[in-house]
Design an enzyme around this catalytic site. Structure first.
Site, PDB file in Angstrom:
ATOM      1  N   ASP A  13       3.821   3.149   5.218  1.00 22.29           N
ATOM      2  CA  ASP A  13       3.439   3.195   6.639  1.00 22.29           C
ATOM      3  C   ASP A  13       2.750   4.496   7.028  1.00 22.29           C
ATOM      4  O   ASP A  13       2.865   4.956   8.172  1.00 22.29           O
ATOM      5  CB  ASP A  13       4.669   2.966   7.542  1.00 22.29           C
ATOM      6  CG  ASP A  13       5.339   1.646   7.244  1.00 22.29           C
ATOM      7  OD1 ASP A  13       4.639   0.685   6.906  1.00 22.29           O
ATOM      8  OD2 ASP A  13       6.577   1.581   7.356  1.00 22.29           O
ATOM      9  N   GLY A  40       2.802  -3.990   5.361  1.00 19.00           N
ATOM     10  CA  GLY A  40       2.325  -4.328   6.703  1.00 19.00           C
ATOM     11  C   GLY A  40       1.292  -3.286   7.076  1.00 19.00           C
ATOM     12  O   GLY A  40       1.626  -2.112   7.227  1.00 19.00           O
ATOM     13  N   HIS A  41       0.041  -3.687   7.140  1.00 16.14           N
ATOM     14  CA  HIS A  41      -1.054  -2.752   7.402  1.00 16.14           C
ATOM     15  C   HIS A  41      -1.728  -3.128   8.713  1.00 16.14           C
ATOM     16  O   HIS A  41      -2.244  -4.230   8.853  1.00 16.14           O
ATOM     17  CB  HIS A  41      -2.060  -2.766   6.238  1.00 16.14           C
ATOM     18  CG  HIS A  41      -1.436  -2.406   4.912  1.00 16.14           C
ATOM     19  ND1 HIS A  41      -2.037  -2.640   3.710  1.00 16.14           N
ATOM     20  CD2 HIS A  41      -0.250  -1.811   4.613  1.00 16.14           C
ATOM     21  CE1 HIS A  41      -1.254  -2.200   2.733  1.00 16.14           C
ATOM     22  NE2 HIS A  41      -0.157  -1.709   3.256  1.00 16.14           N
ATOM     23  N   GLN A 224       2.917   0.301   0.118  1.00 15.19           N
ATOM     24  CA  GLN A 224       4.117   1.159   0.076  1.00 15.19           C
ATOM     25  C   GLN A 224       3.711   2.625  -0.128  1.00 15.19           C
ATOM     26  O   GLN A 224       2.622   3.002   0.260  1.00 15.19           O
ATOM     27  CB  GLN A 224       5.089   0.680  -1.017  1.00 15.19           C
ATOM     28  CG  GLN A 224       5.787  -0.632  -0.697  1.00 15.19           C
ATOM     29  CD  GLN A 224       4.965  -1.865  -1.022  1.00 15.19           C
ATOM     30  OE1 GLN A 224       4.470  -2.001  -2.110  1.00 15.19           O
ATOM     31  NE2 GLN A 224       4.836  -2.782  -0.082  1.00 15.19           N
TER      32      GLN A 224
END
Ligand code: GDP
Ligand code: IMO
Ligand code: MG
Length: 430
Positions: A13, A40-41, A224
């Site tokens: 993140d 999650g981008h 990640q």
């Protein structure tokens, strides 16, 4: 021609999606090489928000080839849904713009069930995973019983592969008190999604090598972060893949010599989702403020991210392990308005000073950070697009980060928006 690898240098993140999207203007091919839809981008382009999990962050720019490499674990049902969602936002995704490696392992519904069953069982085994079956799918890959994209093309092979996986999984499920997998229903579901997935399947290793020889620029997109790496992360509180730059080669099928620049993505402070050690974690008003200003909630699970000061020890270590050539420092704007800022410059272990994070879990839990205090800045850096727009204290902070991690800043990000980015060194420059 330059090929660039983008990797997270903390616990994920860091803003990889934003930077990959920004850099993809300069690239011809964008390739994911590990992880899955645990990632999650978030991309923000002219106010429109795109949330990507399995698709490479290059898809949003038209006219590029996006690639899912063999190092990824792919949930075909999730991918089909994600393609639909992103298409509904006006993005074109076709077999001309997306290719999936034929040797990519597939995540099955029983992988997710196993992941969640283990996480729910008792606190001793809990990692705080995303519950998406990532770990169990990688276990099956290494265990030589995973179903791969190419297996979808031949029904007899597919049945054999399913049976091979179920010998293992049904025994395991019985032990965990889960029902046996319904073989026929699973096969029917796989046959249903096969044509759509196979439409994108191809020999990624071959295409990437041809593109490279033709002088095209390849951007490798990591998911990640280095501290979640299966070997170099805070084991066992890690993900199940290698997240460091070396994986770009084995996760797509190009030689390590084809990588010219490694861009480490580094958040101007530290966050982590899930369990595990976090030396600079803050439980106070400063931590709360970082979380609020940084909107630190997970893109994939919505969980609140743990927040803390910038840890230069960790980033120096992860830059070394990935061979980082330069960093993109993100979310500098989140630090606006703090009176003082702290940076961790070393660890105290029972009176002994350490300049790296030790491997043993008990030592990782015991180190206490040694801080250096820097003055904050009251002016806003949000949306700054040049060095000249930054207050002197912000520049000092950035320079001190560079010094401590022994790596230069190549890019600086000052908001979620694509264009609020300051270019210092072009990673694609020859
Ligand atoms: P990734 O997993 O590394 O791609 O990062 P995420 O997308 O999960 O989390 C980063 C979050 O920070 C996203 O919501 C981005 O829109 C946002 N972001 C990225 N860069 C910046 C920045 O420079 N400033 C601010 N305020 N937000 C940013
Ligand atoms: P991006 O690409 C932050 C964390 C999970 C958990 C551990 C293992 O958005 O940076 P897993 O489901 O992978 O077995 O979970 O890894 N984790 C992430 N944390 N960002 C991510 O991806 C993550 N992907 C996995 O929270 O602690
Ligand atoms: Mg993320």
């Amino acid at each position: 021609m330059a090929n660039v690898v983008v990797v997270g240098a903390q616990w994920g993140d860091e803003g990889k999606g934003k930077i990959v999207d920004w850099l993809s203007e300069r690239a011809d091919v964008i390739a994911r090489f590990q992880g899955g839809h645990n990632a999650g981008h978030t991309l923000v382009i002219g106010g429109e928000v795109y949330k990507l999990h399995a698709l490479p962050s290059g898809v949003v720019r038209g006219g590029k080839l996006s690639v899912i490499g063999n190092g990824v674990v792919l949930d075909p049902w999730h991918l089909i849904q994600e393609i639909e969602t992103i298409r509904a936002q006006g993005v074109e995704i076709t077999p001309q713009t997306l290719m999936i490696a034929e040797n990519t392992p597939l995540i099955m519904p029983f992988h997710g069930e196993l992941d969640r069953a283990r996480e729910g069982q008792n606190s001793v085994a809990k990692i705080g995973t995303t519950g998406r079956g990532i770990g169990p799918a990688y276990e099956d890959k290494v265990g030589r019983r995973v179903i791969r994209v190419a297996d979808l093309a031949d029904d007899a092979t597919l049945e054999l592969r399913v049976d091979r996986a179920l010998v293992h999984h049904n025994a395991l499920r019985a032990g965990l008190g889960l029902e046996a997998v319904n073989r026929d229903a699973l096969l029917a579901e796989l046959r249903r999604v096969a044509p759509e997935i196979l439409a994108y399947a191809g020999p990624v290793w071959k295409v990437l090598n041809e593109q490279r020889k033709a002088g095209r620029r390849i951007l490798f997109e990591g998911a990640q972060g280095a501290l979640l790496d299966i070997d170099f992360g805070t084991y066992p509180y890690v993900t199940s893949s290698n997240t460091i730059a070396g994986q770009a080669a084995t996760g797509t099928g190009i030689g390590p010599g084809s990588i010219d620049f490694v861009l480490g993505i580094v958040k101007a402070y530290t966050t982590r989702v899930g369990e595990g050690p976090f030396p600079t974690e803050l439980d106070d008003a400063d931590g709360q403020r970082l979380g609020e200003r940084g909107h630190e909630f997970g893109t994939t699970t919505g969980r609140k991210r743990r927040c803390g000061w910038f840890d230069a020890v960790l980033v120096r270590q992860t830059c070394a392990v990935s061979g980082v050539s330069g960093i993109a420092l993100t979310k500098l704007d989140v630090l606006d308005g703090f009176e003082e800022l702290k940076i961790c410059t070393g660890y105290d272990l029972d009176g002994e000073m350490l300049d790296y994070l030790p491997t043993a879990a008990d030592l990782q839990a015991r180190v206490t950070p040694v801080y250096e205090t820097l003055p904050g800045w009251q002016a806003s850096t949000a949306g700054a697009r040049s060095w000249a727009d930054l207050p002197a204290e912000a520049i000092k902070y950035v320079r001190r980060v560079e010094e401590l991690i022994q790596c230069p800043v190549a890019l600086l990000s000052t908001s979620p928006e694509r264009d609020d980015t300051i270019l210092v060194t072009d990673p694609f420059a020859d």
